[in-house]
Write a protein that holds these residues in place. Structure first.
Motif, PDB file in Angstrom:
ATOM      1  N   ASP A   1       0.823  -1.213   0.000  1.00  0.00           N
ATOM      2  CA  ASP A   1       0.000   0.000   0.000  1.00  0.00           C
ATOM      3  C   ASP A   1       0.866   1.276   0.000  1.00  0.00           C
ATOM      4  N   LYS A   2       2.187   1.081  -0.157  1.00  0.00           N
ATOM      5  CA  LYS A   2       3.068   2.265  -0.152  1.00  0.00           C
ATOM      6  C   LYS A   2       3.981   2.265  -1.369  1.00  0.00           C
ATOM      7  N   ILE A   3       3.596   1.513  -2.400  1.00  0.00           N
ATOM      8  CA  ILE A   3       4.479   1.329  -3.554  1.00  0.00           C
ATOM      9  C   ILE A   3       4.907   2.680  -4.157  1.00  0.00           C
ATOM     10  N   SER A   4       4.009   3.700  -4.072  1.00  0.00           N
ATOM     11  CA  SER A   4       4.347   4.994  -4.699  1.00  0.00           C
ATOM     12  C   SER A   4       5.596   5.617  -4.057  1.00  0.00           C
ATOM     13  N   GLN A   5       5.812   5.286  -2.771  1.00  0.00           N
ATOM     14  CA  GLN A   5       7.016   5.822  -2.101  1.00  0.00           C
ATOM     15  C   GLN A   5       8.305   5.294  -2.727  1.00  0.00           C
ATOM     16  N   PHE A   6       8.189   4.163  -3.420  1.00  0.00           N
ATOM     17  CA  PHE A   6       9.392   3.505  -3.953  1.00  0.00           C
ATOM     18  C   PHE A   6       9.448   3.574  -5.485  1.00  0.00           C
ATOM     19  N   THR A   7       8.610   4.421  -6.041  1.00  0.00           N
ATOM     20  CA  THR A   7       8.557   4.505  -7.509  1.00  0.00           C
ATOM     21  C   THR A   7       8.937   5.913  -7.969  1.00  0.00           C
ATOM     22  N   LYS A   8       9.824   5.976  -8.941  1.00  0.00           N
ATOM     23  CA  LYS A   8      10.217   7.292  -9.478  1.00  0.00           C
ATOM     24  C   LYS A   8      10.234   7.181 -11.001  1.00  0.00           C
ATOM     25  N   PHE A   9       9.589   8.105 -11.683  1.00  0.00           N
ATOM     26  CA  PHE A   9       9.491   8.108 -13.148  1.00  0.00           C
ATOM     27  C   PHE A   9       9.105   6.720 -13.682  1.00  0.00           C
ATOM     28  N   GLY A  10       8.217   6.056 -12.985  1.00  0.00           N
ATOM     29  CA  GLY A  10       7.747   4.744 -13.449  1.00  0.00           C
ATOM     30  C   GLY A  10       8.684   3.596 -13.105  1.00  0.00           C
ATOM     31  N   PHE A  11       9.814   3.891 -12.447  1.00  0.00           N
ATOM     32  CA  PHE A  11      10.736   2.799 -12.097  1.00  0.00           C
ATOM     33  C   PHE A  11      10.595   2.451 -10.616  1.00  0.00           C
ATOM     34  N   VAL A  12      10.567   1.161 -10.371  1.00  0.00           N
ATOM     35  CA  VAL A  12      10.425   0.710  -8.981  1.00  0.00           C
ATOM     36  C   VAL A  12      11.815   0.417  -8.422  1.00  0.00           C
ATOM     37  N   ASN A  13      12.089   0.959  -7.247  1.00  0.00           N
ATOM     38  CA  ASN A  13      13.391   0.754  -6.614  1.00  0.00           C
ATOM     39  C   ASN A  13      13.318  -0.482  -5.706  1.00  0.00           C
ATOM     40  N   TRP A  14      13.611  -1.639  -6.296  1.00  0.00           N
ATOM     41  CA  TRP A  14      13.455  -2.905  -5.565  1.00  0.00           C
ATOM     42  C   TRP A  14      14.430  -3.019  -4.397  1.00  0.00           C
ATOM     43  N   LYS A  15      15.601  -2.444  -4.590  1.00  0.00           N
ATOM     44  CA  LYS A  15      16.595  -2.518  -3.517  1.00  0.00           C
ATOM     45  C   LYS A  15      16.049  -1.805  -2.264  1.00  0.00           C
ATOM     46  N   ALA A  16      15.501  -0.610  -2.510  1.00  0.00           N
ATOM     47  CA  ALA A  16      14.963   0.160  -1.378  1.00  0.00           C
ATOM     48  C   ALA A  16      13.781  -0.580  -0.738  1.00  0.00           C
ATOM     49  N   ILE A  17      12.972  -1.219  -1.580  1.00  0.00           N
ATOM     50  CA  ILE A  17      11.806  -1.965  -1.054  1.00  0.00           C
ATOM     51  C   ILE A  17      12.285  -3.083  -0.137  1.00  0.00           C
ATOM     52  N   ASN A  18      13.259  -3.847  -0.611  1.00  0.00           N
ATOM     53  CA  ASN A  18      13.735  -4.977   0.191  1.00  0.00           C
ATOM     54  C   ASN A  18      14.382  -4.502   1.487  1.00  0.00           C
ATOM     55  N   GLN A  19      15.119  -3.391   1.409  1.00  0.00           N
ATOM     56  CA  GLN A  19      15.753  -2.868   2.623  1.00  0.00           C
ATOM     57  C   GLN A  19      14.700  -2.410   3.634  1.00  0.00           C
ATOM     58  N   PHE A  20      13.698  -1.721   3.115  1.00  0.00           N
ATOM     59  CA  PHE A  20      12.605  -1.226   3.970  1.00  0.00           C
ATOM     60  C   PHE A  20      11.921  -2.421   4.653  1.00  0.00           C
ATOM     61  N   ALA A  21      11.599  -3.440   3.841  1.00  0.00           N
ATOM     62  CA  ALA A  21      10.889  -4.614   4.378  1.00  0.00           C
ATOM     63  C   ALA A  21      11.739  -5.317   5.427  1.00  0.00           C
TER      64      ALA A  21
END
Ligand code: ATP
Length: 503
Positions: A100-120
């Motif tokens: 429910d927070k994917i927009s925080q990890f998306t920039k110009f349509g690119f998803v920052n998976w590294k940041a997502i995994n670190q956050f999780a």
């Protein structure tokens, strides 16, 4: 501090909450107790914006909350963990935590998976989940899934955490781990509100309890002043008396069902065998995941059977599906997973009760359902099980958890099976309804001569009903307890002996 004051909420035909006022303090674990349908979940849903109160207000740290949905609650740092697992099985742990927070990890349509995994990972660590964040949720146990739900709730920087029956699918050990975590969160000053039907765990974990009955507040007090008998009396409005049900001598009689060398590759067990007699209640006792449900599902070929055979009344039979089990051999299976497998939540109570016995609701000469007849048939069982519903036309999904459980039992009773397999019949069910369901199961065997296999991880339930118990451990049957001598012992002695077979 979170304060609910003067909250009322009605649904068509039901006053779910009437003028409720309760303070919830910082650093407090506060249990909401009450029978099924008492209004506990409704209050939690109002606190987290899923429902809007008809009157009254919810105030957090002196500010009245005006929530227009769960999203608003999350912004105010209020999170709820529902009883049912609400995760995307094909998603990774990290994806589920941030979904429910994917927009925080998306920039110009690119998803920052590294940041997502670190956050999780940060929140996985907090709840003690030691997996790679990329691991798919589908492969995890119910306990781990529950921890992901909590990690997700915490990741919203929760100040108020609402837990709806968080231990219902956990083993005792897993529940203890969860309690350790909850205590840590409490020590950080979080407000934790939880719903439970297990009074033993309430005594262990709660600081304060609030009891509801029929949508009204009966009382709030610190746990030190609330011994179980007092809580129960407040919940049901009278004293509760436990009674020994007596003997069932059926285990020497005719064998109704025999399973020989049942083998399953997917569940990883081999050559499991047992017999159950007419008029007997045979208990399958063991922890969640010990192989009890898996054996039944494999025996009925709901999950693929890789070996072994089933005999009914001494003759081998070919059960290739749930359907043949029911229609050809009159074997019913009341599943533990009522939301996913047990009920059609978008259909009426009447339809659900009659779903396994449609032929009884047909018009006289044509195989079409006569809705009037369906309602009449459903009414018999709704009354027999005291299902609390505004009407038989109400959608099953609108009923409280315990009443949904009663429907899933009612539909098998309506189908008039000879052999009933009942899996965790009273999870999420209050003490009054529990006693009622126990009486019902007992009478099925004792008075109607039905054969019952009872799967339960509730030891008191086992002792109260089964007169022969198979012990399951690590996907094997490791012992059998039976005989008059055994059941003539006190409940406590029996519990100790069952406990020994796990050492
Ligand atoms: N969305 C809804 N529509 C209609 N009625 C509802 C709805 N949600 C709850 N109710 C009714 O409100 C009453 C209170 O339900 P609630 O789920 O709060 O009970 P509960 O105390 O949480 O019960 P349980 O222990 O069985 O979960 C019940 O009679 C229920 O059927």
């Amino acid at each position: 501090m979170l304060e609910v004051s003067g909250v009322s909420k009605s649904f068509p035909g039901v006053k779910a909450l009437q003028d409720i006022s309760v303070p919830f303090k910082d650093g407090e674990i506060h249990a909401l107790l009450g029978e099924n349908g008492a209004g506990k979940s409704t209050l939690m849903k109002i606190i987290c914006g899923i429902y809007k109160a008809d009157t009254g207000k919810v105030v957090l740290d002196g500010k009245e909350l005006k929530l227009h949905g769960y999203g608003d609650a999350v912004k105010q740092h209020i999170s709820m963990v529902h009883q049912e697992i609400q995760l995307i099985p094909e998603g990774s742990i990290a994806e589920n935590i941030i979904n429910d927070k994917i927009s925080q990890f998306t920039k110009f349509g690119f998803v920052n998976w590294k940041a997502i995994n670190q956050f999780a990972l940060k929140y996985m660590k907090e709840v003690g989940l030691d997996f790679p964040p990329e691991k798919k949720v589908r492969f995890l146990s119910a306990a781990h899934k529950q921890l992901i739900q909590i990690a997700k709730a915490l990741s919203a920087d929760a100040r108020v955490l609402l837990l709806d029956e968080p231990t219902s699918s956990l083993t005792r050990h897993e529940a203890n781990t969860l309690f350790e975590l909850v205590r840590k969160l409490k020590d950080k000053g979080m407000i934790i509100i939880f719903v439970s039907h297990k009074l033993e765990e309430v005594q262990v974990i709660a600081d304060r309890v609030t009891v509801f009955r029929d949508g009204r507040l009966v009382g709030t007090d610190s746990i030190g002043n609330m011994e179980n008998s007092k809580i129960i009396k407040m919940m049901i409005g009278r004293d509760f008396v436990y009674r020994y049900r007596g003997r069932l001598d059926a285990y020497n009689g005719e064998v109704a069902l025999e399973a020989r060398n049942i083998t399953s590759r997917i569940h990883g067990f081999k050559d499991m065998s047992f017999k159950v007699h007419k008029g007997e209640i045979l208990g399958f006792y063991g922890l969640v995941g010990s192989g009890r449900t898996e054996l039944v599902r494999t025996m009925l070929n709901i999950d693929k059977r890789d070996g072994g055979e089933v005999l009914l009344w001494g003759k081998p039979v070919k059960i290739d599906s749930f359907k043949t089990a029911l229609h050809k051999y009159k074997i019913g299976y009341v599943t533990e997973n009522r939301k996913e497998e047990g009920l059609f939540l978008e259909h009426t109570v009447a339809m659900n009760v009659c779903v396994n016995s449609w032929n009884k609701s047909y018009y006289r000469h044509i195989p079409f359902i006569n809705l009037k007849k369906e309602k009449e048939n459903a009414d018999v069982f709704a009354k027999r099980l005291e299902i609390k519903t505004p009407s038989l036309n109400t959608l099953a999904g609108k009923l409280s958890g315990g009443n949904q459980q009663k429907i899933s039992i009612a539909k098998w009773l309506a189908a008039d099976c000879d052999i009933l397999i009942i899996d965790e019949p009273t999870v999420g069910v209050d003490i009054g309804a529990k006693e009622y369901i126990h009486e019902l199961i007992w009478n099925l065997a004792a008075k109607e001569g039905k054969t019952v296999i009872l799967i339960s991880s509730d030891m008191n339930e086992m002792i109260s009903l089964a007169r022969r118990i198979l012990i399951f451990r690590d996907r094997q049957i490791t012992g059998e307890l039976s005989g008059e001598e055994f059941f003539a012992k006190s409940g406590e002695e029996i519990s100790t002996e069952i406990g020994k077979s796990f050492v």
